[in-house]
Write an enzyme that holds these catalytic residues in place. Structure first.
Site, short mmCIF file in Angstrom:
data_model
loop_
_atom_site.label_atom_id
_atom_site.label_comp_id
_atom_site.label_asym_id
_atom_site.label_seq_id
_atom_site.Cartn_x
_atom_site.Cartn_y
_atom_site.Cartn_z
N THR A 56 4.02 -1.24 -11.80
CA THR A 56 5.16 -1.92 -11.18
C THR A 56 5.41 -3.26 -11.87
OG1 THR A 56 4.89 -0.86 -9.03
CG2 THR A 56 6.00 -2.99 -9.06
N GLN A 100 4.92 9.03 -15.01
CA GLN A 100 4.52 10.39 -14.65
C GLN A 100 4.22 11.26 -15.86
OE1 GLN A 100 3.77 11.60 -11.73
NE2 GLN A 100 4.35 9.76 -10.60
N SER A 141 1.61 3.55 -15.97
CA SER A 141 0.62 3.11 -15.02
C SER A 141 -0.61 4.00 -15.12
CB SER A 141 1.20 3.17 -13.60
OG SER A 141 0.31 2.61 -12.66
N HIS A 192 -3.22 4.70 -13.23
CA HIS A 192 -3.71 5.56 -12.15
C HIS A 192 -2.92 6.84 -12.01
CE1 HIS A 192 -0.55 3.42 -9.86
NE2 HIS A 192 -0.54 4.47 -9.08
N CYS A 195 11.16 11.09 8.15
CA CYS A 195 10.23 10.93 9.27
C CYS A 195 8.83 10.53 8.81
CB CYS A 195 10.15 12.21 10.09
SG CYS A 195 9.88 13.67 9.09
#
Length: 476
Positions: free
Chosen positions: A70, A177, A194, A196, A320
C-alpha cells in the site's frame, strides 16, 4: 484446515522462512555503516535487491523496498504526479483497482486534481481503446493493475502501456497479485507489489521507477532507498521477501498449471452443484489460483461463517461482510451479482483433495443458508414459482407488503429484497411490473443481476420517499 484466501495473504514460503531466520542473525545492523556488521547487512540488502530486480526484470537501482505494498502504491502515485505537475494534474485509474490506488485518487482529487475512472466489462477487464481514449494532454499518470485481486481477471497491460507510451504518459502497474507468477509484460513505467501476496513476510513492498520517469518523492527526504522510502530497512524481512519470490518463481510454471485445473474444476462444477450461481471473472485471461462466484438468495457473511465452521477459510465481496454495508467496488463496476459472493484463492501446494471436499460441502452450506432465510426451494433450486403461498396464492412473509405489485423491503438487507421479488414475480402477468422498494445499497446491483440470471427485464431505478424503487417487468 484448508486455507483458501491466498489473494489476501499467502502462507510464508518455507524458503522465505529459512531466509528470515538466517537474516535475523546476520542482517540486524545498519546497512549505512562501514563497520563489519553494517557491511554484512549491506551485502544482504544489495543481494535481495538484485534478486527482486531480476524477478521484476528491471535494474536494481530502479527498485526500492517500502514498508508495505500500500505504501508503495501511495508513494509511487504521489511521486509520479509531483514529478509531472507541469504537464497537468489529470490521473487515470480503472474502476477495479485495489483500494490503495482508489484512495490515492480520492486524495489527489481532494487537492484539486482531476481523475478519470475507466470502466470494465462484465469480466472485470478494461478495453484498451477506452483506456487510451481517456488520455489527455494534461494527463500526468495512468494506473492499471496487472490482474484483479477479487475475480482474478488479467488486464491488457501491454496494450495499455503501448497507448500510454505513445501519448508520453507513464503507466503505474499494481502487480501485487501477479508478480509471483511472472514478470509484467509491456512497456510500463512504474510498478508496485507486496511480498505477502507471493508468500513473503508482511511489511515489505516493492516500488520500481524506470529510469527516465520524472519522479519527485513527497514528504521529508531520507537518504535511504533513494529517498523514496523513508526509515530503517527491515533487512531480515526484505531478504525473506526476495528469497520467497525467487522460490515461487522457480515453481510457478508447474503450480500454475495445477492450480488452473483446480480452479477450473470449481468454475465448472459449482454451477452444476448449486442452483442459481453466477461465476465471475474472465474464463480464460485469469490468474491461476483465483475463482469467484455469487449465489442468489444467500448473504455472504453467513456463507463464510458456515464454511469456516466446516473448515474452509474463504473471503467475500458481499456487502454483508463489510463494515460499509456496500458491495465490493469491483463487483459493482462489473455489474454482476454481489449477494452470496465467495472468493476462493488457492495457495501453491493446495491438495486436490481439499478442493474436492470443498465442492462436497458447499451445496449443503448454501442450501442451509437459503432455508434459514426463507428462500423457497424446489428440485431445480430457488424459484419464484415456489412462493410458499397458501391456497389463495398470496405471498407469505411478514417483511413483504404487496400493494398493486409493490414489494416493500425497506430496512431489509440483501438478499431479502431479491428473495421477496422472487416470491411475487409469478403473481404478475407477463408484461406486468413489480416495484421493489429498498434502501440497501446492494439492491442496486443485485436486482438487475437477478433479472439477468432469471430472464426478466430490469426497467430501471426510480426515486422513492425512502431508498429507491427498482422496477422489474415480467417477460416469461
Amino acid at each position: 484446515m484448508p486455507y483458501f484466501d491466498a489473494a489476501s495473504a499467502a502462507p510464508l514460503h518455507p524458503v522465505g522462512r529459512q531466509a528470515l531466520l538466517a537474516a535475523l542473525e546476520e542482517g540486524w545492523a545498519d546497512p549505512a555503516r562501514l563497520y563489519r556488521e553494517g557491511r554484512r547487512a549491506r551485502l544482504l540488502l544489495d543481494a535481495a535487491r538484485e534478486a527482486a530486480a531480476e524477478a521484476v526484470e528491471c535494474r536494481p537501482d530502479e527498485l526500492v523496498f517500502t514498508p508495505s505494498g500500500t505504501r508503495a502504491v501511495h508513494a509511487g502515485i504521489e511521486g509520479a504526479l509531483a514529478g509531472r505537475r507541469r504537464v497537468g494534474r489529470h490521473l487515470i485509474v480503472s474502476a477495479v483497482e485495489h483500494s490503495s490506488v482508489l484512495h490515492s485518487a480520492e486524495a489527489h482529487e481532494a487537492l484539486g486534481g482531476s481523475v478519470t475512472e475507466v470502466g470494465v466489462d462484465r469480466t472485470g477487464a478494461v478495453a484498451p481503446d477506452a483506456f487510451a481514449g481517456s488520455l489527455r494532454p494534461d494527463t500526468a499518470l495512468a494506473c492499471l493493475q496487472s490482474a484483479n485481486h477479487e475475480v482474478g481477471t488479467v488486464q491488457p497491460v501491454a496494450e495499455v502501456a503501448e497507448a500510454c507510451r505513445a501519448a508520453g504518459v507513464p503507466l503505474l502497474v499494481d502487480a501485487a497479485q501477479s508478480l509471483g507468477w511472472g514478470p509484467v509484460a509491456g512497456d510500463w513505467s512504474l510498478l508496485t507489489a507486496s511480498a505477502h501476496k507471493w508468500g513473503g513476510p508482511s511489511g515489505v513492498g516493492l516500488l520500481v521507477v524506470r529510469k527516465g520517469v520524472r519522479f519527485a518523492p513527497r514528504g521529508p527526504l531520507d537518504e535511504r532507498e533513494s529517498g523514496r522510502a523513508a526509515g530503517f530497512e527491515n533487512i531480515p524481512a526484505v531478504v525473506a521477501a526476495a528469497a520467497s519470490l525467487r522460490a515461487v518463481r522457480a515453481e510457478a510454471a508447474g503450480e500454475a498449471a495445477r492450480l488452473r485445473e483446480l480452479t477450473e474444476r470449481i468454475r465448472t462444477r459449482v454451477p452444476a452443484l448449486v442452483p442459481d450461481v453466477e461465476v465471475t471473472g474472465d474464463p480464460e485471461r485469469r490468474l491461476p489460483g483465483i475463482v469467484t462466484f455469487s449465489c442468489l438468495y444467500v448473504d455472504g457473511e453467513t456463507v463464510l461463517h458456515e464454511l469456516d465452521g466446516a473448515g474452509f477459510s474463504v473471503s467475500s465481496g458481499s456487502s454483508c461482510t463489510s463494515s460499509t454495508l456496500t458491495p465490493s467496488h469491483v463487483l459493482r463496476a462489473m455489474g454482476v451479482l454481489s449477494e452470496g459472493n465467495v472468493r476462493v484463492s488457492l495457495p501453491p501446494g493446495t491438495p486436490a483433495e481439499d478442493v474436492e471436499r470443498f465442492l462436497a460441502v458447499l451445496p449443503g452450506v448454501v442450501a442451509g443458508v437459503r432455508e434459514k432465510l426463507g428462500a423457497p426451494v424446489t428440485a431445480g433450486g430457488v424459484r419464484g414459482a415456489d412462493r410458499g403461498a397458501g391456497e389463495s396464492g398470496a405471498p407469505t412473509g411478514d417483511a413483504l407488503v404487496v400493494d398493486a405489485l409493490v414489494v416493500d423491503a425497506l430496512g431489509r438487507r440483501c438478499p431479502v429484497p431479491v428473495i421477496e421479488l422472487a416470491r411475487v414475480i409469478d403473481d404478475v402477468p407477463v408484461g406486468g411490473t413489480v416495484r421493489v422498494l429498498a434502501d440497501d445499497e446492494a439492491a442496486r446491483l443485485d436486482i438487475p443481476a437477478w433479472c439477468e440470471m432469471r430472464g426478466q427485464e430490469y426497467v430501471g431505478e426510480e426515486p422513492a420517499d425512502r431508498g429507491s424503487a427498482y422496477v422489474v417487468r415480467r417477460t416469461s
